[in-house]
Motif scaffolding. Structure first.
Motif, PDB file in Angstrom:
ATOM      1  N   VAL A  16       8.923  28.494-105.000  1.00  0.00           N
ATOM      2  CA  VAL A  16       9.742  29.409-104.218  1.00  0.00           C
ATOM      3  C   VAL A  16      10.878  29.788-105.156  1.00  0.00           C
ATOM      4  CG1 VAL A  16      11.310  29.657-102.253  1.00  0.00           C
ATOM      5  CG2 VAL A  16       9.165  28.383-101.981  1.00  0.00           C
ATOM      6  N   GLU A  17      10.917  31.046-105.544  1.00  0.00           N
ATOM      7  CA  GLU A  17      11.925  31.507-106.492  1.00  0.00           C
ATOM      8  C   GLU A  17      12.978  32.326-105.766  1.00  0.00           C
ATOM      9  OE1 GLU A  17       9.425  33.463-109.355  1.00  0.00           O
ATOM     10  OE2 GLU A  17       9.139  31.586-110.461  1.00  0.00           O
TER      11      GLU A  17
ATOM     12  N   LEU B  69       6.834  26.588 -92.503  1.00  0.00           N
ATOM     13  CA  LEU B  69       7.138  28.004 -92.627  1.00  0.00           C
ATOM     14  C   LEU B  69       5.886  28.693 -93.167  1.00  0.00           C
ATOM     15  CD1 LEU B  69      10.703  27.925 -94.248  1.00  0.00           C
ATOM     16  CD2 LEU B  69      10.117  28.438 -91.861  1.00  0.00           C
ATOM     17  N   LYS B  70       5.627  29.915 -92.708  1.00  0.00           N
ATOM     18  CA  LYS B  70       4.457  30.664 -93.168  1.00  0.00           C
ATOM     19  C   LYS B  70       4.688  31.150 -94.592  1.00  0.00           C
ATOM     20  CE  LYS B  70       3.054  32.323 -88.626  1.00  0.00           C
ATOM     21  NZ  LYS B  70       2.858  33.524 -87.783  1.00  0.00           N
ATOM     22  N   THR B  71       3.628  31.041 -95.422  1.00  0.00           N
ATOM     23  CA  THR B  71       3.726  31.444 -96.817  1.00  0.00           C
ATOM     24  C   THR B  71       2.514  32.259 -97.253  1.00  0.00           C
ATOM     25  OG1 THR B  71       2.558  29.515 -97.718  1.00  0.00           O
ATOM     26  CG2 THR B  71       4.936  29.281 -97.379  1.00  0.00           C
TER      27      THR B  71
ATOM     28  N   PHE C 155       3.307  31.612-107.253  1.00  0.00           N
ATOM     29  CA  PHE C 155       4.536  32.059-106.606  1.00  0.00           C
ATOM     30  C   PHE C 155       4.337  31.921-105.111  1.00  0.00           C
ATOM     31  CE2 PHE C 155       6.699  35.704-104.506  1.00  0.00           C
ATOM     32  CZ  PHE C 155       8.002  35.282-104.695  1.00  0.00           C
ATOM     33  N   ILE C 156       5.271  31.252-104.442  1.00  0.00           N
ATOM     34  CA  ILE C 156       5.194  31.059-102.999  1.00  0.00           C
ATOM     35  C   ILE C 156       6.144  32.048-102.338  1.00  0.00           C
ATOM     36  CG2 ILE C 156       5.450  29.438-101.081  1.00  0.00           C
ATOM     37  CD1 ILE C 156       3.282  28.647-103.182  1.00  0.00           C
ATOM     38  N   GLU C 157       5.563  32.984-101.618  1.00  0.00           N
ATOM     39  CA  GLU C 157       6.345  33.990-100.897  1.00  0.00           C
ATOM     40  C   GLU C 157       6.453  33.563 -99.437  1.00  0.00           C
ATOM     41  OE1 GLU C 157       6.016  38.720 -99.698  1.00  0.00           O
ATOM     42  OE2 GLU C 157       4.246  37.656-100.436  1.00  0.00           O
ATOM     43  N   LEU C 158       7.662  33.428 -98.951  1.00  0.00           N
ATOM     44  CA  LEU C 158       7.867  33.065 -97.556  1.00  0.00           C
ATOM     45  C   LEU C 158       7.753  34.300 -96.673  1.00  0.00           C
ATOM     46  CD1 LEU C 158      10.920  30.728 -98.084  1.00  0.00           C
ATOM     47  CD2 LEU C 158       8.599  30.033 -97.523  1.00  0.00           C
ATOM     48  N   GLU C 159       7.231  34.087 -95.473  1.00  0.00           N
ATOM     49  CA  GLU C 159       7.214  35.181 -94.509  1.00  0.00           C
ATOM     50  C   GLU C 159       8.664  35.626 -94.294  1.00  0.00           C
ATOM     51  OE1 GLU C 159       6.620  34.494 -90.128  1.00  0.00           O
ATOM     52  OE2 GLU C 159       4.818  35.659 -90.558  1.00  0.00           O
ATOM     53  N   PRO C 160       8.920  36.930 -94.211  1.00  0.00           N
ATOM     54  CA  PRO C 160      10.298  37.410 -94.074  1.00  0.00           C
ATOM     55  C   PRO C 160      10.858  37.192 -92.663  1.00  0.00           C
ATOM     56  CG  PRO C 160       8.775  39.257 -94.121  1.00  0.00           C
ATOM     57  CD  PRO C 160       7.958  38.011 -94.357  1.00  0.00           C
ATOM     58  N   THR C 161      11.349  35.985 -92.439  1.00  0.00           N
ATOM     59  CA  THR C 161      11.943  35.633 -91.148  1.00  0.00           C
ATOM     60  C   THR C 161      13.453  35.473 -91.326  1.00  0.00           C
ATOM     61  OG1 THR C 161      11.776  33.256 -91.538  1.00  0.00           O
ATOM     62  CG2 THR C 161       9.839  34.344 -90.544  1.00  0.00           C
TER      63      THR C 161
ATOM     64  N   VAL D  50      15.648  33.989 -96.043  1.00  0.00           N
ATOM     65  CA  VAL D  50      16.742  34.944 -96.285  1.00  0.00           C
ATOM     66  C   VAL D  50      17.224  34.836 -97.724  1.00  0.00           C
ATOM     67  CG1 VAL D  50      19.127  35.544 -95.664  1.00  0.00           C
ATOM     68  CG2 VAL D  50      17.451  35.030 -93.860  1.00  0.00           C
ATOM     69  N   GLU D  51      17.385  33.600 -98.215  1.00  0.00           N
ATOM     70  CA  GLU D  51      17.823  33.421 -99.599  1.00  0.00           C
ATOM     71  C   GLU D  51      16.785  33.956-100.579  1.00  0.00           C
ATOM     72  OE1 GLU D  51      20.940  29.686 -99.192  1.00  0.00           O
ATOM     73  OE2 GLU D  51      19.000  29.316-100.149  1.00  0.00           O
ATOM     74  N   GLN D  52      15.509  33.761-100.294  1.00  0.00           N
ATOM     75  CA  GLN D  52      14.488  34.280-101.200  1.00  0.00           C
ATOM     76  C   GLN D  52      14.558  35.811-101.266  1.00  0.00           C
ATOM     77  OE1 GLN D  52      10.199  33.852-100.337  1.00  0.00           O
ATOM     78  NE2 GLN D  52       9.966  33.161-102.458  1.00  0.00           N
ATOM     79  N   ARG D  53      14.805  36.437-100.154  1.00  0.00           N
ATOM     80  CA  ARG D  53      14.900  37.908-100.117  1.00  0.00           C
ATOM     81  C   ARG D  53      16.184  38.428-100.745  1.00  0.00           C
ATOM     82  NH1 ARG D  53      13.432  37.231 -94.873  1.00  0.00           N
ATOM     83  NH2 ARG D  53      15.480  37.802 -94.081  1.00  0.00           N
ATOM     84  N   ASN D  54      17.315  37.792-100.413  1.00  0.00           N
ATOM     85  CA  ASN D  54      18.628  38.339-100.774  1.00  0.00           C
ATOM     86  C   ASN D  54      19.265  37.717-101.999  1.00  0.00           C
ATOM     87  OD1 ASN D  54      18.356  39.878 -98.459  1.00  0.00           O
ATOM     88  ND2 ASN D  54      19.602  38.505 -97.209  1.00  0.00           N
TER      89      ASN D  54
END
Length: 173
Positions: free
Chosen positions: A61-62, A121-123, A135-141, A147-151
């Motif tokens: 998770v980056e 959490l959904k990935t 790369f583990i992408e978290l569902e955008p919740t 939120v930290e992964q997105r922002n």
């Protein structure tokens, strides 16, 4: 991020010479050491199988560090279906494997600096070139980790995480 960036810990008051930007979970949340000798179970640096029923891979998770070109990362475990686990294993050393579409999974790592729990959490697991962790992408919740992964996060947040990991219950030295 440079590990030369030290910080004075607000929990213990000591100066720590390095500010870690990567943490790793040794095993999925569901792993128990007693599984090590169980039939159909294995735990390696990249894969885990529990009793030939539950399948996991390790990925990253980056999280971008705001105001820099640096990335903070959590090496975490995520579940995969039996078929997707087998497919990812088949492609383990295959050039071009990054062309594979993402696999759905559930995060199987508890990251203590976050509340509520990060488990389940959904990935989406994105395969990368040979030699690189997925790369583990978290569902955008609205979960704080998603939120930290997105922002992205600030350097102060990186320090807060370091303190939380060094002193899990806020204890001082």
């Amino acid at each position: 991020m440079t590990s030369a960036l030290g910080f004075t810990c607000s929990c213990c008051g000591q100066f720590h010479a390095e500010l870690p930007t990567h943490y790793a979970a040794a095993a999925p949340y569901y792993w128990d050491p007693s599984f090590a000798d169980a039939d159909g179970s294995l735990l390696s640096a990249d894969q885990c199988v529990i009793k030939a029923e539950h399948y996991f891979v390790k990925g990253l998770v980056e999280i971008p560090v705001i105001g820099s070109d640096d990335v903070f990362s959590w090496a975490v475990w995520t579940s995969l279906s039996r078929d997707n686990f087998a497919r990812s294993a088949d492609l383990r050393d295959a050039p071009g494997r990054e062309a594979e579409g993402p696999y759905f999974g559930w995060l199987a790592t508890e990251l203590s600096p976050y509340s509520p729990s990060t488990v389940n959490l959904k990935t989406h697991v994105h395969t990368r070139p040979v030699g690189q962790r997925p790369f583990i992408e978290l569902e955008p919740t609205d979960h704080p980790l998603a939120v930290e992964q997105r922002n992205g996060i600030t350097l102060d947040r990186v320090r807060d995480i370091a303190e939380a990991v060094l002193h899990p219950t806020g204890e001082s030295a």
